[in-house]
Design an enzyme around this catalytic site. Structure first.
Site, PDB file in Angstrom:
ATOM      1  CB  CYS A 119      -2.692   0.425   8.654  1.00  0.00           C
ATOM      2  SG  CYS A 119      -1.323   0.144   7.554  1.00  0.00           S
ATOM      3  CG  HIS A 173      -2.116  -0.684   1.282  1.00  0.00           C
ATOM      4  ND1 HIS A 173      -2.589  -1.349   2.397  1.00  0.00           N
ATOM      5  CD2 HIS A 173      -3.072  -0.843   0.323  1.00  0.00           C
ATOM      6  CE1 HIS A 173      -3.753  -1.907   2.124  1.00  0.00           C
ATOM      7  NE2 HIS A 173      -4.065  -1.620   0.873  1.00  0.00           N
TER       8      HIS A 173
HETATM    9  N1  ARG Z   1      -4.026  -7.185   6.602  1.00  0.00           N
HETATM   10  C1  ARG Z   1      -4.393  -5.937   5.979  1.00  0.00           C
HETATM   11  C2  ARG Z   1      -4.394  -6.092   4.478  1.00  0.00           C
HETATM   12  O1  ARG Z   1      -3.504  -6.705   3.959  1.00  0.00           O
HETATM   13  C3  ARG Z   1      -3.484  -4.832   6.398  1.00  0.00           C
HETATM   14  C4  ARG Z   1      -3.923  -3.478   5.903  1.00  0.00           C
HETATM   15  C5  ARG Z   1      -2.972  -2.402   6.242  1.00  0.00           C
HETATM   16  N2  ARG Z   1      -3.507  -1.153   5.938  1.00  0.00           N
HETATM   17  C6  ARG Z   1      -2.857  -0.162   5.334  1.00  0.00           C
HETATM   18  N3  ARG Z   1      -3.450   0.988   5.216  1.00  0.00           N
HETATM   19  N4  ARG Z   1      -1.686  -0.330   4.793  1.00  0.00           N
HETATM   20  O2  ARG Z   1      -5.265  -5.624   3.797  1.00  0.00           O
END
Ligand code: ARG
Length: 277
Positions: free
Chosen positions: A270, A176
């Site tokens: 996150c 991300h």
């Molecule tokens: N386990 C989640 C996923 O892979 C983690 C999300 C993390 N969020 C972020 N904004 N990077 O979707």
């Protein structure tokens, strides 16, 4: 030595968080997740509480979303939408394990009377979008390559009326945008260049010549997954090297421990969506 024009002024923010009551690591949708590593939910909740209290202690407003059983990643509230100037561009998750989270976020915004624009393409909200209100008159940075479709960037630009700069992510550990880049204040960013394609690195260098550059160690410690208010930078306590760098640039690092949530592939940013009126 921090010069006068580096004096860092905080601005009050409004955030949306969701408690990790139902957090677990049951499936693998990013390289950080390992279902065989046990998760201590009580500790996750305690650590998350400290994050919430830290934000309140800095004078920010915090709203909380009701966590739903069966949605173990719902604690990562940043992914539920992207809000700029009172308009909410909704999320559409890549993996079906998280699909239902979008509706929970939508219900929150609609109940609060926000203008909600439903997406037609995959995008994971603030996980892949960042907003710099004072960079070039208001600039959106957007990541793609792992989760968000590049076509969502054009859709976000239509919904939000701000230029969207598309940046290709190339390292699956930084899946991300918010794992590799963050807004420190209204006009400047910090990022790890190695997470981006060479062309995206060139674009970032052109638009943000004063950016703070992080190294791979900072990035792997989830240091870039931070929230800044213009002065304070709330970041994962493991990223001590980055904290030192930010302090040298005149910011005030505020470390928080989020070791349990890191097992899900996330940290400070996150967990936080910013509500921008
Ligand atoms: N386990 C989640 C996923 O892979 C983690 C999300 C993390 N969020 C972020 N904004 N990077 O979707």
């Amino acid at each position: 030595m921090v010069s006068v024009n580096q004096r860092r002024i905080p601005r009050k923010r409004t955030y949306l968080l969701c408690a990790p009551e139902h957090f677990s690591v049951q499936y693998v949708i990013n390289p950080w997740m390992d279902p065989t590593t046990p998760v201590d939910v009580d500790l996750a909740v305690k650590q998350w509480d400290r994050l919430r209290e830290t934000l309140l202690g800095l004078g920010h407003t915090v709203h909380v979303l009701h966590p739903e059983p069966g949605l173990p990643d719902m604690v990562f509230a940043a992914n539920g939408a992207f809000v700029v100037d009172g308009t909410v561009y909704g999320a559409r998750f890549r993996y079906e394990q998280r699909t239902a989270e979008a509706a929970a976020h939508r219900a929150f915004y609609e109940a609060e009377g926000w203008r909600y624009v439903a997406p037609t393409v995959t995008n994971e909200g603030e996980g892949d979008f960042a907003y710099l209100p004072e960079a070039h008159g208001g600039t959106i940075l957007a990541g793609y390559g792992f989760r968000t479709e590049v076509s969502a960037h054009a859709e976000a630009q239509e919904a939000l009326g701000r230029p969207v700069v598309s940046l290709r992510l190339v390292d699956p550990r930084f899946y991300h945008l918010d794992t590799a880049l963050a807004a420190l204040d209204d006009r400047n960013i910090v990022y790890y260049p190695g997470a981006f394609s060479p062309a995206a690195q060139q674009v970032l260098a052109q638009l943000f010549p004063d950016a703070v550059l992080a190294d791979e160690v900072d990035a792997l410690a989830f240091g870039l997954n931070l929230v800044g208010d213009g002065r304070h930078v709330v970041l994962n306590s493991e990223a001590s090297g980055l904290a030192t760098k930010l302090a040298a640039a005149g910011y005030v690092p505020v470390p928080v421990e989020l070791g349990e949530l890191k097992k899900g592939g996330g940290s400070v940013k996150c967990c936080i969506a910013e509500l921008r009126h």
